[in-house]
Design a protein around this motif. Structure first.
Motif, short mmCIF file in Angstrom:
data_model
loop_
_atom_site.label_atom_id
_atom_site.label_comp_id
_atom_site.label_asym_id
_atom_site.label_seq_id
_atom_site.Cartn_x
_atom_site.Cartn_y
_atom_site.Cartn_z
N ASN A 1 -31.83 3.96 7.07
CA ASN A 1 -30.71 4.87 6.87
C ASN A 1 -31.19 6.21 6.32
OD1 ASN A 1 -31.07 4.45 4.01
ND2 ASN A 1 -29.99 2.50 4.26
N GLU A 2 -30.23 7.12 6.13
CA GLU A 2 -30.57 8.46 5.68
C GLU A 2 -31.18 8.45 4.28
OE1 GLU A 2 -27.42 11.27 6.16
OE2 GLU A 2 -27.20 10.88 8.31
N GLN A 3 -30.74 7.54 3.44
CA GLN A 3 -31.30 7.46 2.09
C GLN A 3 -32.77 7.08 2.13
OE1 GLN A 3 -29.56 8.59 -0.53
NE2 GLN A 3 -31.50 8.47 -1.61
N LEU B 1 -29.85 15.77 3.39
CA LEU B 1 -30.31 15.64 4.78
C LEU B 1 -29.16 15.92 5.72
CD1 LEU B 1 -32.37 14.58 7.00
CD2 LEU B 1 -31.37 12.31 6.57
N THR B 2 -29.40 16.76 6.72
CA THR B 2 -28.42 16.91 7.79
C THR B 2 -29.01 16.31 9.06
OG1 THR B 2 -26.93 18.41 8.99
CG2 THR B 2 -29.15 19.24 8.54
N ALA B 3 -28.18 15.57 9.78
CA ALA B 3 -28.60 14.93 11.02
C ALA B 3 -27.39 14.94 11.96
CB ALA B 3 -29.08 13.51 10.76
N PRO B 4 -27.12 16.07 12.62
CA PRO B 4 -25.91 16.20 13.45
C PRO B 4 -25.75 15.11 14.51
CG PRO B 4 -27.00 18.32 13.20
CD PRO B 4 -27.92 17.30 12.61
N HIS B 5 -26.86 14.56 14.98
CA HIS B 5 -26.81 13.49 15.98
C HIS B 5 -27.27 12.16 15.41
CE1 HIS B 5 -26.00 16.66 18.85
NE2 HIS B 5 -27.08 17.29 18.42
N GLY B 6 -27.29 12.07 14.07
CA GLY B 6 -27.73 10.84 13.43
C GLY B 6 -29.25 10.77 13.36
N ILE B 7 -29.75 9.75 12.69
CA ILE B 7 -31.21 9.57 12.54
C ILE B 7 -31.76 8.47 13.43
CG2 ILE B 7 -31.16 10.39 10.15
CD1 ILE B 7 -31.62 7.36 9.38
N GLN B 8 -30.88 7.77 14.17
CA GLN B 8 -31.31 6.58 14.87
C GLN B 8 -32.43 6.85 15.87
OE1 GLN B 8 -29.88 3.72 13.59
NE2 GLN B 8 -31.74 2.88 14.51
N ASP B 9 -32.29 7.92 16.66
CA ASP B 9 -33.34 8.21 17.64
C ASP B 9 -34.67 8.51 16.95
OD1 ASP B 9 -31.67 7.80 19.79
OD2 ASP B 9 -31.11 9.90 19.97
N ALA B 10 -34.62 9.23 15.85
CA ALA B 10 -35.86 9.54 15.13
C ALA B 10 -36.52 8.27 14.63
CB ALA B 10 -35.58 10.50 13.98
N VAL B 11 -35.74 7.37 14.00
CA VAL B 11 -36.35 6.16 13.44
C VAL B 11 -36.66 5.11 14.51
CG1 VAL B 11 -35.27 6.57 11.20
CG2 VAL B 11 -34.14 5.07 12.83
N ASP B 12 -35.99 5.21 15.66
CA ASP B 12 -36.35 4.34 16.78
C ASP B 12 -37.49 4.92 17.60
OD1 ASP B 12 -34.43 2.50 16.09
OD2 ASP B 12 -32.95 3.18 17.57
N MET B 13 -37.92 6.12 17.22
CA MET B 13 -39.01 6.83 17.90
C MET B 13 -38.69 7.09 19.37
SD MET B 13 -42.36 5.24 15.98
CE MET B 13 -41.82 3.53 16.03
N VAL B 14 -37.45 7.49 19.61
CA VAL B 14 -36.97 7.82 20.96
C VAL B 14 -36.79 9.32 21.06
CG1 VAL B 14 -35.07 7.58 22.59
CG2 VAL B 14 -35.83 5.60 21.27
#
Length: 199
Positions: free
Chosen positions: A14-16, A147-160
């Motif tokens: 998560n963002e935290q 932290l700002t993540a307009p499209h969420g962090i999922q793609d970053a942490v999924d490495m997509v």
């Protein structure tokens, strides 16, 4: 919560968790504190500064991947002279000349990128090319990281690696995305990445 194994973070949920890995990185915290000294309106340190940290951690790298630049953005529609940005960069280099500072006022960057005017720095970050790159960090007066993540962090942490919605709206924009992905060649540095192609 992220887990450690000999200093390696295995999971970022998560963002935290993202904020924690930044808090534990003395260099990143130094960058944020220095950027804060400029007292810019709506300022963020963004893009590869955040994304690369996440990917380095998830690849188990013990040393940070060097950044071509450290992007500091802000939003000031009342003063859009590019020369001001250069003066701000000089101030940052005077504090730490070893950081590859790049300062941009997002109130004018829509002209460079041929987009509609942005309404804020976060709006501009939302229009970055990849969702995994559309990330930014700032600090409030109490030194708390935001932290700002307009499209969420999922793609970053999924490495997509995939385009933000703006780059799916026309073949020309899709071509810009594909050209950038090809030029960056991120898979050479982070082999666990999944690159999504749209052309």
């Amino acid at each position: 919560m992220y887990r450690f194994k000999k200093g390696l973070i295995l999971i970022i949920n998560n963002e935290q968790d993202v904020i924690r890995i930044v808090q534990e990185d003395a260099w990143m915290m130094d960058v944020l504190r220095i950027a804060q000294t400029l007292r810019l309106p709506d300022w963020w340190v963004c893009a590869g500064f955040v994304r690369s940290k996440i990917w380095d951690v998830l690849h188990g790298y013990s040393e940070a991947t060097p950044l071509p630049d450290v992007d500091v953005v802000y939003f000031d529609p009342d003063c859009t002279d590019e020369a001001v940005e250069k003066e701000l960069e000089k101030k940052l280099f005077a504090i730490n000349p070893h950081i590859p500072w790049s300062v941009k006022n997002e109130a004018r960057m829509h002209l460079i990128n041929h987009m509609r005017p942005f309404t804020s720095s976060v709006d501009a970050i939302a229009h970055f090319t990849e969702t995994a790159t559309a990330l930014g960090l700032t600090m409030n007066e109490d030194q708390q990281i935001i932290l700002t993540a307009p499209h969420g962090i999922q793609d970053a942490v999924d490495m997509v690696v995939k385009p933000t919605p703006y780059y799916l709206q026309s073949p020309d924009r899709a071509q810009i995305y594909e050209g950038r992905v090809s030029k960056k060649n991120w898979s050479q540095v982070w082999p666990k990445l999944t690159i999504v192609h749209i052309q």
